[in-house]
Write an enzyme that holds these catalytic residues in place. Structure first.
Site: not given
Ligand code: ADP
Ligand code: ADP
Ligand code: MG
Length: 502
Positions: A116, A292
């Site tokens: 990130k 993906r």
């Molecule tokens: P989406 O945005 O598609 O909903 P999710 O964050 O829910 O993505 O992740 C989708 C799938 O990938 C889930 O089964 C989650 O457990 C897996 N996943 C997401 N990020 C990671 C990671 N960094 N390492 C391993 N598995 C991951």
């Molecule tokens: P991941 O890789 O686990 O999906 P994200 O960066 O996509 O992590 O963030 C997952 C969720 O966390 C977002 O959909 C939002 O709900 C919350 N979030 C992340 N960053 C922020 C932020 N700066 N301010 C408010 N909510 C956040």
């Protein structure tokens, strides 16, 4: 020409990918662990190969085993699905080295967007707005405290390698800064083997809105509009819909352009998602890119009339994208809910086990992507998501009603599922009005709990009625049937004298 695809995944997403393969006349190869011998994806595929013990780091995550099956089966391409190896740069690279097409982006794109901090730097240089914060990992705690005071609380401490909502801490008070940085770091280290964390301003009243993009290997890149994913629990999506109820045509077009610019900045090829965090005034900031296919891809497929998996396969094969940005439009409204094998009334505890009965919802506008069947035992080793239920209707209110109807018809016994909880979400007033943010579940706990109480009240009434019946029978010197006799009710019904009426 791709003739055979190995699907390096399991469960519903493996079947989802194989369905498109079948429609394209492409043979599919399944891989399975010890715990997945009876999984539907194994039965669905044209061929299936065993790849190791149940834990995923001994099977689905072992690159050598998957490559070996690709060789043995003569597969010319590998689709990784989501999760597992889908965002693993080494896997993409290895496939390339072995002369097997990886249906996903290059190692360079995965590496850049998977970290990130690197992604934030890249987006800044591509003029894509990022969440205000730092673009270097926190190394010094005192410095971090000063930086956070400068940005202003609340902030998010986030793992650079983060995913799946892990390694993230919301900090609202100054005294919480140091412990939050430490715990985010240790969670990041344990989950991702990388403890780099950085700071983002916490966006108030946050909406998660993401854009689907498709890019071919010839420099063409388009977006397929947005998905609203603000119904979240612990930063994980629960319900997704498209179009977003808060979007305007102007912001949509501007965000779409930024999403395309983000993908182009890493020479992206394939399907991907640019996630943005958006405030109530529709100011938007790049959050991350998922390199993906996404769990929630079907709502885009339905509203834009495209098969994203087929597009992924065609792009991997080197075809030129036939879809044109100015020809694409959103038609109607789609909603997806994620069905989990967990108990929503018991702190969402995982509920693996034997499926005794399943009736899947059918009828107009309903799509169900699942993999479990009657008699199947859900293993405890993997993600508890068992299916995705997607509905489409011409308007948002009709789509909500359709979702309620589909959830009502969806019956699973033997395990607990999130179906009742999802049903309640459909009745939350701010959801119905389309005026909600990522706090919707937290903010409506009382409302959701009241519903639980209602069903609890019903259970209480049934229990009291049973007790009264019990007393009456005692008075009449009849032997009552224990409520939980585990015997056959058919047999009991045949014995008129013992008939229990509640
Ligand atoms: P989406 O945005 O598609 O909903 P999710 O964050 O829910 O993505 O992740 C989708 C799938 O990938 C889930 O089964 C989650 O457990 C897996 N996943 C997401 N990020 C990671 C990671 N960094 N390492 C391993 N598995 C991951
Ligand atoms: P991941 O890789 O686990 O999906 P994200 O960066 O996509 O992590 O963030 C997952 C969720 O966390 C977002 O959909 C939002 O709900 C919350 N979030 C992340 N960053 C922020 C932020 N700066 N301010 C408010 N909510 C956040
Ligand atoms: Mg995310």
């Amino acid at each position: 020409m791709i003739k055979k695809i190995l699907v390096a995944n399991r469960g519903e997403i493996a079947i989802r990918v194989m369905r498109s393969c079948r429609e394209m006349g492409i043979k599919s190869v399944a891989v399975f662990s010890e715990a997945d011998r009876t999984s539907m994806h194994v039965r669905y595929a044209d061929e299936a190969y065993f790849i190791g013990p149940a834990p995923s780091n001994e099977s689905y995550l072992v690159i050598d085993n998957i490559i070996e099956v690709a060789r043995k089966s003569g597969a010319d391409a590998i689709h990784p699905g989501y999760g597992f190896l889908s965002e693993n740069a080494a896997f993409s690279e290895r496939c390339e080295k072995e002369g097997i097409l990886f249906i996903g982006p290059t190692a360079y794109a995965i590496n850049t967007m998977g970290d990130k901090i690197t992604a934030r730097k890249k987006m800044q240089s591509a003029n894509v707005p990022v969440v205000p914060g730092t673009i270097e990992p926190i190394t010094d705690l005192d410095e971090a405290v000063e930086t956070i005071k400068g940005i202003g609380l609340p902030v998010m401490i986030k793992a650079s390698a983060g995913g799946g909502g892990k390694g993230m801490r919301l900090v609202s008070k100054e005294e919480d800064i140091v412990p939050s940085v430490s715990s985010a770091k240790s969670e990041a280290k344990a989950s991702f083997g990388n403890d780099a964390v950085y700071i983002e301003k916490y966006i108030n009243s946050p909406h998660h809105i993401e854009f689907q993009i498709l890019a071919d290997k010839h420099g063409n890149c388009i977006h397929l509009f947005e998905r609203e994913c603000s119904v979240q629990r612990r930063h994980q999506k629960v319900v997704e819909e498209t179009p977003s109820p808060i979007m305007t045509p102007e912001v949509r077009s501007e965000m779409g352009k930024h999403a395309v610019a983000a993908a182009k900045a890493v020479d992206y090829a394939g399907a991907g998602t640019i996630e943005f965090i958006v405030d109530d005034d529709l100011n938007y900031y790049f959050l991350e890119m998922n390199t993906r296919l996404q769990v929630e891809h079907p709502i885009t497929e339905r509203v834009v009339s495209v098969d994203l998996v087929k597009e992924q396969i065609k792009i991997a094969a080197g075809e030129v994208l036939q879809l044109k940005q100015d020809k694409l439009q959103q038609n109607g409204h789609a909603i997806e809910v994620r069905i989990y094998a967990e108990d929503p009334d018991n702190n969402f505890m995982p509920s693996p086990g034997l499926i005794q009965h399943i009736s899947e919802p059918l009828g107009p506008g309903v799509r169900h992507d699942g993999y479990v069947y009657e008699g199947y035992e859900i293993p405890m080793y993997y993600d508890p998501m068992i299916s995705k239920l997607i509905v489409w209707a011409p308007t948002r209110p009709e789509a909500i009603e359709r979702m309620k109807r589909a959830l009502y018809a969806y019956k699973i016994t033997g395990i607990k599922t999130s179906i009742p909880f999802l049903n309640r979400i459909m009745e939350v007033p701010s959801f119905i009005q389309g005026k909600y943010n990522t706090h919707i579940i937290q903010d409506n706990q009382e409302y959701l709990r009241r519903k639980e109480n209602k069903s609890q009240k019903l259970k209480d009434i049934v229990a009291i009625a049973a007790f009264v019946d019990y007393l009456k029978k005692l008075e009449k010197h009849e032997k009552p049937i224990a409520e939980n006799n585990n015997g056959s009710n058919w047999k009991n019904c045949g014995r008129k004298k013992n008939l229990v009426r509640l």
